[in-house]
Design a protein around this motif. Structure first.
Motif, short mmCIF file in Angstrom:
data_model
loop_
_atom_site.label_atom_id
_atom_site.label_comp_id
_atom_site.label_asym_id
_atom_site.label_seq_id
_atom_site.Cartn_x
_atom_site.Cartn_y
_atom_site.Cartn_z
N ASP A 122 34.97 49.37 35.78
CA ASP A 122 35.20 50.62 36.07
C ASP A 122 35.89 50.97 34.85
OD1 ASP A 122 34.22 51.39 38.46
OD2 ASP A 122 35.93 50.41 39.76
N LEU A 123 36.70 50.12 34.81
CA LEU A 123 37.42 50.27 33.40
C LEU A 123 36.90 50.80 32.43
CD1 LEU A 123 40.90 50.55 32.30
CD2 LEU A 123 39.81 48.05 31.56
N ARG A 141 27.98 46.62 37.68
CA ARG A 141 28.97 46.96 38.82
C ARG A 141 28.40 47.36 39.92
NH1 ARG A 141 31.03 52.53 39.21
NH2 ARG A 141 29.23 53.34 39.71
N THR A 198 33.91 43.86 39.09
CA THR A 198 33.75 45.84 39.22
C THR A 198 34.78 46.28 38.66
OG1 THR A 198 33.13 45.18 41.65
CG2 THR A 198 32.88 46.83 41.29
N SER A 199 35.92 45.78 38.93
CA SER A 199 37.37 46.30 37.99
C SER A 199 37.07 46.29 36.80
CB SER A 199 38.41 46.33 38.78
OG SER A 199 38.77 44.85 38.31
N ASN A 252 34.84 40.91 42.14
CA ASN A 252 35.35 42.38 42.68
C ASN A 252 35.93 42.13 41.55
OD1 ASN A 252 35.44 43.36 45.22
ND2 ASN A 252 36.48 41.83 45.78
N GLN A 253 36.65 41.71 40.53
CA GLN A 253 36.96 41.36 38.53
C GLN A 253 36.22 42.22 38.24
OE1 GLN A 253 38.25 38.02 38.70
NE2 GLN A 253 40.67 38.06 38.67
N LEU A 279 42.26 43.49 30.10
CA LEU A 279 42.03 44.51 30.86
C LEU A 279 43.17 45.70 30.50
CD1 LEU A 279 41.72 43.43 34.63
CD2 LEU A 279 39.96 44.31 32.82
#
Lengths: 318, 98
Positions: free
Chosen positions: B87-88, A299, B83-84, B80-81, A33
């Motif tokens: 988002d990133l 998402r 999703t993040s 949830n990861q 990330l």
């Protein structure tokens, strides 16, 4: 050998394996990330080349698959064919009409449920009336039915809210008519996804490839350099001041011609975490929007299942 | 999502409580492989794999075994990861210096 590089040799690709598990040497999610990079290489109205560096194949592939089959667009789904005296059978004509890309932003519309009526919220209506005639001087008019002949029939309020809708291209031939033949139809566009039928796919194609990494193993000069330059059909190599240089590594199609006879000069490789996405749109959405919608769709998928899991947790178990 | 009504989530839990098979109706390889990938990055995961048993049936299964935490929580964490991650990517795509 670099773990992040796959090598192309004369006979076989090498070091192609990727390690995902952190304990076996794979990257942790935090590492990934914090190192993601995104660069737009080329952006035109109809296509986009975008570099995604630092992610791994499952995420890149999820995005590619979503772009192909899960980003919604509008396409003609229902047709009332009042008259068709052309040589094209009704169902073939209906199918051809369904494939016409419609220039409408799908985000403005809702999905139409099977038992719902067509409305300004979920539908765009077009009318098609084409008649072919022979004039008195013998000339024939209206022998080609084009996508530009579709007339938008706005539902109440649609014109004020959305402006104008039309097919992306006006010059798609839908049918050819002979004198006296006629097609009259009402067409209803619905929002849908490519998984249901390809006509809803927003892309002509969306694909990714790994970035080529081409290096010269030793200094190549003189005649060898010119030979190397001429060998490559894609113009990857060039000669500068009598020495060979790698000029356009991105052009490489991995044909391996440069290492076929002698692999001591050039090293051909792929960077495993550098994805070059190529997105070509059918015209309804800009390629950048398609990419953005694909990320949002992924998402939303995750959010949707989180929701489902919450419901599952609250339901009493028997 | 077009037809969210026919999407179902079900769980088959082992007696030990450390292993689960989750069935996602209406999903395929797209989210299956992405989730498997994120789960495998989790240090608490002992085993994780996904399958689409038959291409004509819209079911995707994720098998998950953990060392410590309940598998369902681990699955939620990975969603949830995901999703993040999205988002990133979105913020990168919309940032000005792209």
């Amino acid at each position: 050998m670099d773990a992040n590089t796959a090598y192309l040799t004369q006979n076989t690709p090498e070091n192609v394996h990727t390690v995902e598990h952190p304990l076996s040497g794979g990257k942790t999610l935090e590492e990934i990330l914090s190192n993601i990079e995104m660069t737009i290489i080329e952006e035109k109205e109809e296509h986009l080349i975008i570099d995604l560096v630092g992610i791994e194949a499952p995420i890149a592939n999820a995005l590619r698959r979503i772009m192909l089959s899960e980003v919604p667009t509008m396409a003609i789904e229902d047709i009332n064919l009042w008259q068709n005296t052309s040589v094209i059978p009704d169902e073939v004509l209906a199918h051809r009409i369904g494939l016409i890309p419609i220039d409408a932003d799908p985000r403005l519309f809702k999905f139409k449920h099977p038992n719902e009526e067509h409305s300004s919220e979920n539908c765009i209506c077009f009318k098609l009336h084409a008649v072919c005639r022979r004039l008195e001087d013998g000339s024939i008019v209206g022998d080609k039915v084009m996508s530009g002949d579709l007339q938008w029939q706005p539902f109440p309020n649609q014109q004020e809210r959305f402006g104008h809708f039309k097919p992306v291209h006006d010059d798609i031939i839908i049918a050819k008519l002979g004198p006296g033949q006629e097609i009259e139809a009402e067409l209803f566009c619905e929002k849908g996804i490519g998984a249901t039928h390809t006509k809803w796919s927003p892309v002509c194609t969306a694909s990714y490839r790994l970035a080529p990494k081409i290096t010269l193993k030793k200094e190549i000069a003189g005649e060898n350099a010119i030979n190397l330059k001429n060998k490559c059909p894609m113009g990857v190599f060039d000669v500068k001041k009598g020495k060979a240089v790698v000029k356009n590594p991105r052009n490489c199609t991995s044909c391996r011609e440069c290492i076929r006879e002698d692999d001591s000069m050039v090293s051909l490789a792929k960077v495993k975490d550098h994805f070059i996405f190529t997105i070509e749109t059918t015209g309804a959405l800009s390629p950048r929007d398609i990419f953005r919608e694909a990320i949002k769709e992924l998402r939303d998928k995750a959010a949707f299942w989180l929701d489902k899991i919450n419901i599952y947790k609250r339901t009493p178990k028997s | 999502m077009e037809s969210s009504d026919n999407k179902k989530f079900s769980v088959a839990e082992d007696e030990t409580g450390k292993g689960c098979t989750f069935a996602f109706t209406g999903e395929g390889h797209t989210i299956g492989n992405a989730l498997r990938y994120l789960l495998i990055k989790n240090q608490d995961v002992e085993f994780c794999g996904y399958s689409v048993p038959h291409p004509a049936e819209p079911v995707m299964n994720i098998r998950l075994q953990t060392y410590k935490n309940p598998p369902l929580e681990t699955l939620e964490a990975s969603l949830n990861q995901l999703t993040s991650v999205c988002d990133l990517l979105l913020s990168k795509l919309d940032s000005k210096n792209i």
